[in-house]
Scaffold this motif. Structure first.
Motif, mmCIF file in Angstrom:
data_model
loop_
_atom_site.group_PDB
_atom_site.id
_atom_site.type_symbol
_atom_site.label_atom_id
_atom_site.label_comp_id
_atom_site.label_asym_id
_atom_site.label_seq_id
_atom_site.Cartn_x
_atom_site.Cartn_y
_atom_site.Cartn_z
ATOM 1 N N SER A 1 0.813 -1.215 -0.090
ATOM 2 C CA SER A 1 -0.050 -0.097 -0.032
ATOM 3 C C SER A 1 0.823 1.273 -0.051
ATOM 4 O O SER A 1 2.173 1.156 0.631
ATOM 5 C CB SER A 1 -0.857 0.122 1.285
ATOM 6 O OG SER A 1 -0.168 0.207 2.370
ATOM 7 N N TYR B 1 -4.128 -5.028 -7.246
ATOM 8 C CA TYR B 1 -3.779 -3.819 -6.511
ATOM 9 C C TYR B 1 -5.018 -2.716 -7.012
ATOM 10 O O TYR B 1 -5.354 -2.652 -8.162
ATOM 11 C CB TYR B 1 -2.731 -3.183 -6.787
ATOM 12 C CG TYR B 1 -1.469 -3.961 -6.229
ATOM 13 C CD1 TYR B 1 -0.795 -3.775 -4.924
ATOM 14 C CD2 TYR B 1 -0.921 -5.032 -6.849
ATOM 15 C CE1 TYR B 1 0.337 -4.578 -4.659
ATOM 16 C CE2 TYR B 1 0.083 -5.927 -6.348
ATOM 17 C CZ TYR B 1 0.618 -5.566 -5.196
ATOM 18 O OH TYR B 1 1.548 -6.221 -4.951
ATOM 19 N N GLN C 1 0.629 5.860 -0.245
ATOM 20 C CA GLN C 1 -0.085 7.283 -0.490
ATOM 21 C C GLN C 1 0.969 7.985 -1.030
ATOM 22 O O GLN C 1 1.962 8.459 -0.389
ATOM 23 C CB GLN C 1 -0.729 7.812 0.778
ATOM 24 C CG GLN C 1 -1.409 9.003 0.556
ATOM 25 C CD GLN C 1 -2.268 9.484 1.599
ATOM 26 O OE1 GLN C 1 -3.497 9.612 1.664
ATOM 27 N NE2 GLN C 1 -1.720 9.335 2.822
ATOM 28 N N VAL D 1 -4.110 0.323 -2.500
ATOM 29 C CA VAL D 1 -4.370 -0.651 -1.497
ATOM 30 C C VAL D 1 -4.052 -2.288 -2.327
ATOM 31 O O VAL D 1 -4.227 -2.274 -3.633
ATOM 32 C CB VAL D 1 -5.449 -0.512 -0.544
ATOM 33 C CG1 VAL D 1 -5.264 0.665 0.032
ATOM 34 C CG2 VAL D 1 -6.812 -0.212 -1.710
ATOM 35 N N SER D 2 -4.149 -3.343 -1.603
ATOM 36 C CA SER D 2 -4.056 -4.697 -2.265
ATOM 37 C C SER D 2 -4.844 -5.730 -1.628
ATOM 38 O O SER D 2 -5.601 -5.538 -0.466
ATOM 39 C CB SER D 2 -2.467 -4.730 -2.307
ATOM 40 O OG SER D 2 -1.955 -4.993 -0.934
ATOM 41 N N SER E 1 -3.589 -7.512 0.901
ATOM 42 C CA SER E 1 -3.395 -7.631 2.444
ATOM 43 C C SER E 1 -4.357 -6.833 2.979
ATOM 44 O O SER E 1 -4.425 -6.948 4.150
ATOM 45 C CB SER E 1 -2.134 -7.015 2.330
ATOM 46 O OG SER E 1 -1.789 -5.730 1.981
ATOM 47 N N HIS E 2 -5.083 -6.012 2.401
ATOM 48 C CA HIS E 2 -6.273 -5.033 3.074
ATOM 49 C C HIS E 2 -7.559 -5.631 2.833
ATOM 50 O O HIS E 2 -8.568 -5.086 3.237
ATOM 51 C CB HIS E 2 -6.084 -3.566 2.546
ATOM 52 C CG HIS E 2 -4.961 -3.181 2.811
ATOM 53 N ND1 HIS E 2 -3.826 -2.893 1.783
ATOM 54 C CD2 HIS E 2 -4.180 -2.125 3.725
ATOM 55 C CE1 HIS E 2 -2.816 -2.415 1.853
ATOM 56 N NE2 HIS E 2 -2.917 -1.829 3.421
ATOM 57 N N ASN E 3 -7.581 -6.755 2.190
ATOM 58 C CA ASN E 3 -8.877 -7.663 1.800
ATOM 59 C C ASN E 3 -9.683 -6.458 1.083
ATOM 60 O O ASN E 3 -11.112 -6.811 1.251
ATOM 61 C CB ASN E 3 -9.464 -8.126 3.331
ATOM 62 C CG ASN E 3 -8.727 -8.962 4.156
ATOM 63 O OD1 ASN E 3 -8.055 -9.814 3.514
ATOM 64 N ND2 ASN E 3 -8.760 -8.528 5.331
ATOM 65 N N VAL E 4 -9.248 -5.942 0.153
ATOM 66 C CA VAL E 4 -10.109 -5.207 -0.664
ATOM 67 C C VAL E 4 -9.935 -5.475 -2.139
ATOM 68 O O VAL E 4 -10.525 -4.761 -3.227
ATOM 69 C CB VAL E 4 -9.780 -3.653 -0.527
ATOM 70 C CG1 VAL E 4 -10.103 -3.256 0.848
ATOM 71 C CG2 VAL E 4 -8.277 -3.305 -0.775
#
Length: 204
Positions: free
Chosen positions: A69, A102, A71, A90-91, A93-96
């Motif tokens: 991730s 990504y 910014q 984000v990817s 690893s953020h469950n998104v």
């Protein structure tokens, strides 16, 4: 449930909402006040700025260190613009996102009148050019724009407390300030978080 109507009493203060119940019939829910975003109260808000945003799906990270991730803020004086450009990624690893994928967001404030015209995509890509250049190869992307709306009044008269629209920033500083402002408008005093602070240096 979708709100069909906000109900006001004889003094013009919000006292409830009408929605549709589980049985498909109209139902009334009473309240002492209402908190909502500008999409519920367009007649009580005004436009201040416009945001243009790109949401992109990638198969690779966008940082040299391959972080999951990041910014990135591109200052306006470095891009020759009147507003900063915000890049956020984000990817999985953020469950998104799916594994190996990504999700990147690129956004800014725009004053380009072509954003509202038939050449929207070309104008949007031009506004976000410096940020889009950081993404590399893109699997798919979507462009969007929307007006930033703010309430005309503070809500104390009609007990209708309206937030601001999301701005172009990706760090949610403006949104956090808006939540603090909403609290003060509703309760008449600043939100004090000192009692909820925890000293992480203390031993158990």
């Amino acid at each position: 449930k979708p709100v069909e109507k906000v109900v006001y009493d004889a003094e013009g203060k919000a006292c409830g909402v009408i929605s549709v119940g589980e049985d498909g019939k109209q139902a009334f829910a009473s309240c002492k006040l209402i908190v909502g975003d500008p999409t519920y109260f367009p007649e009580k808000c005004k436009k201040t700025q416009k945001v243009v945003r790109c949401i992109a799906i990638l198969s690779h990270p966008i940082t040299p260190g391959n972080e999951p991730s990041c910014q990135i803020i591109l200052p306006q004086n470095q891009t020759g613009r009147n507003n900063d450009i915000y890049v956020f990624c984000v990817s999985a690893s953020h469950n998104v996102a799916a594994e190996g994928k990504y999700i990147a967001f690129v956004s800014t404030i725009t004053t380009n009148p072509e954003i509202d015209g038939p050449n929207f995509r070309k104008a949007a890509e031009g506004e976000l050019k410096a940020g889009l250049a950081l993404l590399g190869k893109v699997d798919s992307h979507f462009m969007d724009s929307y007006d930033i709306m703010v309430p005309n009044e503070d809500g104390t008269k009609d007990k209708t407390y309206i937030s601001k629209s999301y701005d172009a920033t990706s760090h949610f500083e403006g949104t956090s300030d808006d939540v603090m402002d909403l609290y003060q408008r509703i309760y008449g005093k600043p939100l004090d978080l000192s009692k909820t602070m925890v000293d992480l240096q203390q031993e158990d």
